[in-house]
Design a protein around this motif. Sequence first.
Motif, PDB file in Angstrom:
ATOM      1  N   HIS A 133       0.766  -1.012  -0.066  1.00  0.00           N
ATOM      2  CA  HIS A 133       0.004  -0.017  -0.062  1.00  0.00           C
ATOM      3  C   HIS A 133       0.800   1.229   0.003  1.00  0.00           C
ATOM      4  N   HIS A 134       0.375   2.414  -0.195  1.00  0.00           N
ATOM      5  CA  HIS A 134       1.175   3.535  -0.480  1.00  0.00           C
ATOM      6  C   HIS A 134       0.389   4.855   0.390  1.00  0.00           C
ATOM      7  N   SER A 135       1.460   5.827   0.611  1.00  0.00           N
ATOM      8  CA  SER A 135       0.954   7.167   1.087  1.00  0.00           C
ATOM      9  C   SER A 135       0.123   7.650   0.079  1.00  0.00           C
ATOM     10  N   ASP A 136      -0.503   8.654   0.612  1.00  0.00           N
ATOM     11  CA  ASP A 136      -1.495   9.353  -0.280  1.00  0.00           C
ATOM     12  C   ASP A 136      -2.598   8.724  -1.267  1.00  0.00           C
ATOM     13  N   CYS A 137      -2.906   7.359  -0.895  1.00  0.00           N
ATOM     14  CA  CYS A 137      -3.963   6.697  -1.684  1.00  0.00           C
ATOM     15  C   CYS A 137      -5.272   7.453  -1.854  1.00  0.00           C
ATOM     16  N   GLY A 138      -5.936   7.132  -2.871  1.00  0.00           N
ATOM     17  CA  GLY A 138      -7.148   7.562  -3.114  1.00  0.00           C
ATOM     18  C   GLY A 138      -8.057   6.900  -2.176  1.00  0.00           C
ATOM     19  N   MET A 139      -7.988   5.700  -1.703  1.00  0.00           N
ATOM     20  CA  MET A 139      -8.892   5.064  -0.909  1.00  0.00           C
ATOM     21  C   MET A 139      -8.972   5.472   0.598  1.00  0.00           C
ATOM     22  N   THR A 140      -7.827   6.666   0.906  1.00  0.00           N
ATOM     23  CA  THR A 140      -7.782   6.993   1.956  1.00  0.00           C
ATOM     24  C   THR A 140      -8.342   8.526   2.178  1.00  0.00           C
ATOM     25  N   HIS A 141      -8.870   9.026   0.694  1.00  0.00           N
ATOM     26  CA  HIS A 141      -9.583  10.126   0.475  1.00  0.00           C
ATOM     27  C   HIS A 141     -11.086   9.779   0.120  1.00  0.00           C
ATOM     28  N   PHE A 142     -11.085   8.830  -0.460  1.00  0.00           N
ATOM     29  CA  PHE A 142     -12.551   8.367  -0.954  1.00  0.00           C
ATOM     30  C   PHE A 142     -13.188   7.143  -0.229  1.00  0.00           C
ATOM     31  N   HIS A 143     -14.053   7.330   0.538  1.00  0.00           N
ATOM     32  CA  HIS A 143     -14.536   6.133   1.410  1.00  0.00           C
ATOM     33  C   HIS A 143     -15.739   5.532   0.681  1.00  0.00           C
ATOM     34  N   ASP A 144     -15.939   4.504   1.373  1.00  0.00           N
ATOM     35  CA  ASP A 144     -17.168   3.498   0.928  1.00  0.00           C
ATOM     36  C   ASP A 144     -18.313   4.347   0.669  1.00  0.00           C
ATOM     37  N   ALA A 145     -18.512   5.075   1.474  1.00  0.00           N
ATOM     38  CA  ALA A 145     -19.925   5.889   1.365  1.00  0.00           C
ATOM     39  C   ALA A 145     -19.837   6.861   0.157  1.00  0.00           C
ATOM     40  N   ASP A 146     -18.586   7.381  -0.132  1.00  0.00           N
ATOM     41  CA  ASP A 146     -18.731   8.230  -1.133  1.00  0.00           C
ATOM     42  C   ASP A 146     -18.837   7.260  -2.519  1.00  0.00           C
ATOM     43  N   VAL A 147     -18.272   6.260  -2.759  1.00  0.00           N
ATOM     44  CA  VAL A 147     -18.384   5.483  -3.813  1.00  0.00           C
ATOM     45  C   VAL A 147     -20.024   4.782  -3.968  1.00  0.00           C
ATOM     46  N   LYS A 148     -20.374   4.524  -2.857  1.00  0.00           N
ATOM     47  CA  LYS A 148     -21.791   3.943  -2.897  1.00  0.00           C
ATOM     48  C   LYS A 148     -22.633   5.542  -3.356  1.00  0.00           C
ATOM     49  N   ASN A 149     -22.518   6.329  -2.807  1.00  0.00           N
ATOM     50  CA  ASN A 149     -23.449   7.241  -3.184  1.00  0.00           C
ATOM     51  C   ASN A 149     -23.225   7.921  -4.841  1.00  0.00           C
ATOM     52  N   ILE A 150     -22.140   7.683  -5.391  1.00  0.00           N
ATOM     53  CA  ILE A 150     -21.957   8.015  -6.772  1.00  0.00           C
ATOM     54  C   ILE A 150     -22.823   6.897  -7.594  1.00  0.00           C
ATOM     55  N   LEU A 151     -22.503   5.557  -7.051  1.00  0.00           N
ATOM     56  CA  LEU A 151     -23.099   4.437  -7.702  1.00  0.00           C
ATOM     57  C   LEU A 151     -24.581   4.521  -7.711  1.00  0.00           C
TER      58      LEU A 151
END
Length: 186
Positions: A102-120
């Motif tokens: 894993h890595h620093s500044d990963c998008g999955m630390t900025h966009f959480h499950d709730a964000d993805v669910k809301n978009i979908l």
Amino acid sequence: MSKVPSALTDMFERNQKHAESRKGIPTLMQMHNRQRTPDDGVMIITCADPRLNPYAIFGLDETAQQRFPVVIRNAGGRTFDALRSIAVLDAIGSPSTIVVMHHSDCGMTHFHDADVKNILLSRTEDPAERKWIENTKYGEMLGPPEDSIREDVTLLRNSPFVRKETQIVGVKYDVFKGTVEVINVP
């Protein structure tokens, strides 16, 4: 024939240059036979982030002329998302080591499950699709990379899809410094 999207035009032109300079590579079965050597072979599970190039990070030959690792990439480099591929590749290649990177500044630390669910969810009215979206885990990372690395290493150690003798190593990549650090997972 359909028109090639403009976003791909440059990629196809670069591919032409790549193909012209490409050296011969081994067949799949030649690679398979090399990967069957006991106590050898590495599988790397990592993020799809374009800032990560595992071949460059670890100084590996992309032409498959040397023993090289299998690389599985997905959003966040999450192992639960890669289990099917891990099982298949372990069965045909028998890697002795799996690296979870894993890595620093990963998008999955900025966009959480709730964000993805809301978009979908905003894209569908179908009740079955909405239920599927609601019940899916998307791989959010709520803490530092060390936390998700430990979670994913533990998941692999407990998975029936991974041989018990397989070494599983967690690694954090710093996208700004270009360095890797082994993360201790008890």
